[in-house]
Design a protein around this motif. Sequence first.
Motif, PDB file in Angstrom:
ATOM      1  N   TYR A  38       0.842  -1.187   0.000  1.00  0.00           N
ATOM      2  CA  TYR A  38       0.000   0.000   0.000  1.00  0.00           C
ATOM      3  C   TYR A  38       0.881   1.243   0.000  1.00  0.00           C
ATOM      4  O   TYR A  38       2.078   1.164   0.268  1.00  0.00           O
ATOM      5  N   ILE A  42       0.177   6.098   4.079  1.00  0.00           N
ATOM      6  CA  ILE A  42      -0.990   5.728   4.908  1.00  0.00           C
ATOM      7  C   ILE A  42      -0.591   4.873   6.108  1.00  0.00           C
ATOM      8  O   ILE A  42      -1.431   4.486   6.902  1.00  0.00           O
ATOM      9  N   THR A  43       0.684   4.596   6.258  1.00  0.00           N
ATOM     10  CA  THR A  43       1.161   3.708   7.316  1.00  0.00           C
ATOM     11  C   THR A  43       0.603   4.082   8.684  1.00  0.00           C
ATOM     12  O   THR A  43       0.155   3.214   9.435  1.00  0.00           O
ATOM     13  N   ASN A  44       0.608   5.360   9.008  1.00  0.00           N
ATOM     14  CA  ASN A  44       0.144   5.800  10.324  1.00  0.00           C
ATOM     15  C   ASN A  44      -1.226   6.468  10.291  1.00  0.00           C
ATOM     16  O   ASN A  44      -1.622   7.112  11.261  1.00  0.00           O
ATOM     17  N   SER A  45      -1.958   6.314   9.209  1.00  0.00           N
ATOM     18  CA  SER A  45      -3.273   6.951   9.085  1.00  0.00           C
ATOM     19  C   SER A  45      -4.339   6.157   9.826  1.00  0.00           C
ATOM     20  O   SER A  45      -4.376   4.921   9.761  1.00  0.00           O
ATOM     21  N   LYS A  48      -6.266   3.754   7.494  1.00  0.00           N
ATOM     22  CA  LYS A  48      -5.442   2.798   6.734  1.00  0.00           C
ATOM     23  C   LYS A  48      -6.247   1.618   6.189  1.00  0.00           C
ATOM     24  O   LYS A  48      -6.160   1.294   5.008  1.00  0.00           O
ATOM     25  N   GLU A  49      -7.052   0.957   7.024  1.00  0.00           N
ATOM     26  CA  GLU A  49      -7.795  -0.220   6.574  1.00  0.00           C
ATOM     27  C   GLU A  49      -8.792   0.131   5.471  1.00  0.00           C
ATOM     28  O   GLU A  49      -8.969  -0.619   4.517  1.00  0.00           O
TER      29      GLU A  49
END
Length: 175
Positions: A38, A42-45, A48-49
């Motif tokens: 991905y 977005i790793t820490n958003s 994210k899912e």
Amino acid sequence: SGYTNGTFGPYNKITRAEFGTILARILNTNKNVDVFNYPVDITNSWAKESIIELISIGAISKNDLYRPSDYITRYEVAEMLYNILDLSEYSTVCPLSDIGNTVLDKKIAKCYNAGIIAGYTNGTFGGNNTITRSEAVVMMNRIFYSDMTTYKYNKFSDVSSDFWAYSYILKASRQ
């Protein structure tokens, strides 16, 4: 669902994370996705899912940065919707004066002709404008609800019954 203070914020701009979450909730595909493939931004958003779910169904590309904190534009929303819907039967001719003949413009035209998006009263689409919460709700309802009749209680202190998107907001709200 509105805000904890009892408002909906109909004129508030909506972020890419917020819109992605709304769209993923509505679609509720529950697809198994490769959680290691991905966009890095977005790793820490918190969304994210939802964003990964949109990647899995082709609404957005996994190869581009998603920019979850940025406000989303009308162009970006229309393109996401185009990517998840079969609009092949609709024309690429569009009366909106700022829609031309690019690939993106043709997608916008198909969304327009499918009745998903509309232009402003001045005859333009305003693709680079950030979308408001009201505009997002109206677009979603045009896709997912054919009957706009609702008997829901208006729990939002900032949405009056004469507001242009009143029935759309109530129809889509959680009660």
